[in-house]
Design a protein around this motif. Sequence first.
Motif, mmCIF file in Angstrom:
data_model
loop_
_atom_site.group_PDB
_atom_site.id
_atom_site.type_symbol
_atom_site.label_atom_id
_atom_site.label_comp_id
_atom_site.label_asym_id
_atom_site.label_seq_id
_atom_site.Cartn_x
_atom_site.Cartn_y
_atom_site.Cartn_z
ATOM 1 N N LEU A 117 64.587 152.690 97.617
ATOM 2 C CA LEU A 117 64.823 151.290 97.930
ATOM 3 C C LEU A 117 63.829 150.412 97.199
ATOM 4 N N LYS A 118 64.286 149.243 96.771
ATOM 5 C CA LYS A 118 63.445 148.282 96.061
ATOM 6 C C LYS A 118 63.345 147.009 96.888
ATOM 7 N N THR A 119 62.161 146.417 96.886
ATOM 8 C CA THR A 119 61.952 145.192 97.659
ATOM 9 C C THR A 119 62.352 143.971 96.834
ATOM 10 N N THR A 127 58.762 141.257 103.406
ATOM 11 C CA THR A 127 58.456 142.287 102.401
ATOM 12 C C THR A 127 57.022 142.241 101.894
ATOM 13 N N GLU A 133 58.808 149.976 95.456
ATOM 14 C CA GLU A 133 59.899 150.944 95.593
ATOM 15 C C GLU A 133 59.417 152.075 96.483
ATOM 16 N N LEU A 153 66.222 144.283 100.688
ATOM 17 C CA LEU A 153 66.050 145.609 100.102
ATOM 18 C C LEU A 153 67.336 145.982 99.386
ATOM 19 N N VAL A 192 60.621 150.643 106.325
ATOM 20 C CA VAL A 192 61.783 149.982 106.912
ATOM 21 C C VAL A 192 61.474 149.558 108.350
#
Length: 565
Positions: A117-119, A127, A133, A153, A192
């Motif tokens: 996952l990328k912010t 965030t 990531e 995300l 998360v």
Amino acid sequence: MATRLRRPAPPKVLFLTREAPPARVAVLREVLAGFGDEVDLEVCCDLATAMPGRFGAIVADGSAGADGPGEVGALRRLVEQGCPLVVLAQPSELHESWWELAGARPERAEPLGEWFLKTGYPGSELTRRLPDEFAVTASLALLELRADSTPVLSVSIGYRDHAVVAVRQAGVGRVVVTGIGGESQGGLGPEVARLLRRALLAGSAPAGRPLGLGVLGYGSYGGMGLYHGLAARATDGLELVAACDSDPGRLKAAELELPGVRPAASAEDLAAYDDVEVVVVATPPVTHFRLGLAMVRAGKHVVLEKPMCLTVQEADQLIAAAGEAGVALTVHQSRRFDPDFVAVRRMVESGALGEVFNVETFVGGFEHPCRAWHSEVAVSGGAVYDWGSHHLDWILQLMDGFPSSLVAHGHKRVWRDVTNLDQVRVRLIWDDGREAEFIQSDVAGLRRPKFYVQGTAGTLAGWYRPVLLERIEPGVGYVGERSHHAEAPVELRVGRYEAGVGLTETLLQPAALPRYLFHRNLADHLQLGEPLAVTPESVRRVVALLEAAQRSTDEGNAAMALPKL
């Protein structure tokens, strides 16, 4: 003068669902557990009967709107008045009536697997300080977004980004939609869970300016002053401002290693800097209480290097003073974030070892102790206050409850030019018979394992390994440099017993962790009000063991009854 702490109270949370799947409730409790206090969670299928005014945040799984838009309309009014809403979106559940309120809906599902996952959403507290990531092992619902929703995300599949968490502002409130974790392996994961925890707090905290940090007791070249300075410069929300040391040579080191840092020749000078809001006390242990108390009373947030102080009485005074001043107090128990210890703790908490009944740790070798303050009782507090600050903390992290008794055995047999003991062994006993032991030695020709953890289902052990940096230099030839044996993660092995099979042995990899996790948490606490990873109350327990161990050796290795903490 430091800004007084922002302490958002944990919200009362309504989980609006028609089915309340146990796995979904467990995931939600994982999110809420991070608030650090008991959170009031109520599960209900009907918003009208839930008395929504009682709740500070709402979580819905989408099935609540299946009978029509009326309930969604009621939720919209609550959100617009400032009540945060988190929607758990899964394709088989989310009703069409959610589309306008949520601003996002599942587009397609992806099965349980490892996803990176990328912010996104820069400038949002949702965030802040999350890794750019990170990996999760979960199922995903890829989201379709309306124009007024923002991806938070995303996941890249086939070189294309898909939103999996999105946010939409509605009045003074917001709706966060997450498609992560219809199924998950080991929970949502800390990143998360942290994001969703932030989403449940009313309001939207601005990014804010960085907090100025000063190091009190900069130390020698390449020492703790440099470490904290680099950490502050690498951590969003912190800014290195000043370094203080009574030695002009060490102040010069600060200016060379960290260009732009402002020097201070005394603690009083540092306390007078208005732009220094956070002070790291990195002086010798015997001074921690006095200087920490002075900085707290000057209105600074305070980070104490380990050990926190030398006595429980001092710890209580520091905690009370910080509470009265409304400032943060924490301790740099940096070894809680060591990759090998994090792996050990995860293994213990997973239950794979069964009930843990014995923990042994060791540090040392056979070599002349350093001839600086670390080895002098009058300055260090005693041998046990050095590595014992970390190892006894580890033991308390791995073992439930607090031991009932302690005995420490000390030896002074070889090194006569320093006053610390050559070796100290601390034995801990719990009321139910569980036990633990820590040994620090400068007279151990062969090293014991760093970790030896026994449980009713298996045993974990970790052995030190030499750290040798080798190179060939022109005109010099071979150069080999050894680092301290405790600086590298150790090799961890787990032996487990299986009925009908016998023993199986596996290699356990150290955890993969980003740098400066302590400082990230410090910034999260100061700017967003999130719980401290290292609370002063948890370190007070360590101080109680250190004080008792030192008293035990001072009194001829006497047994010590411990208070119930």
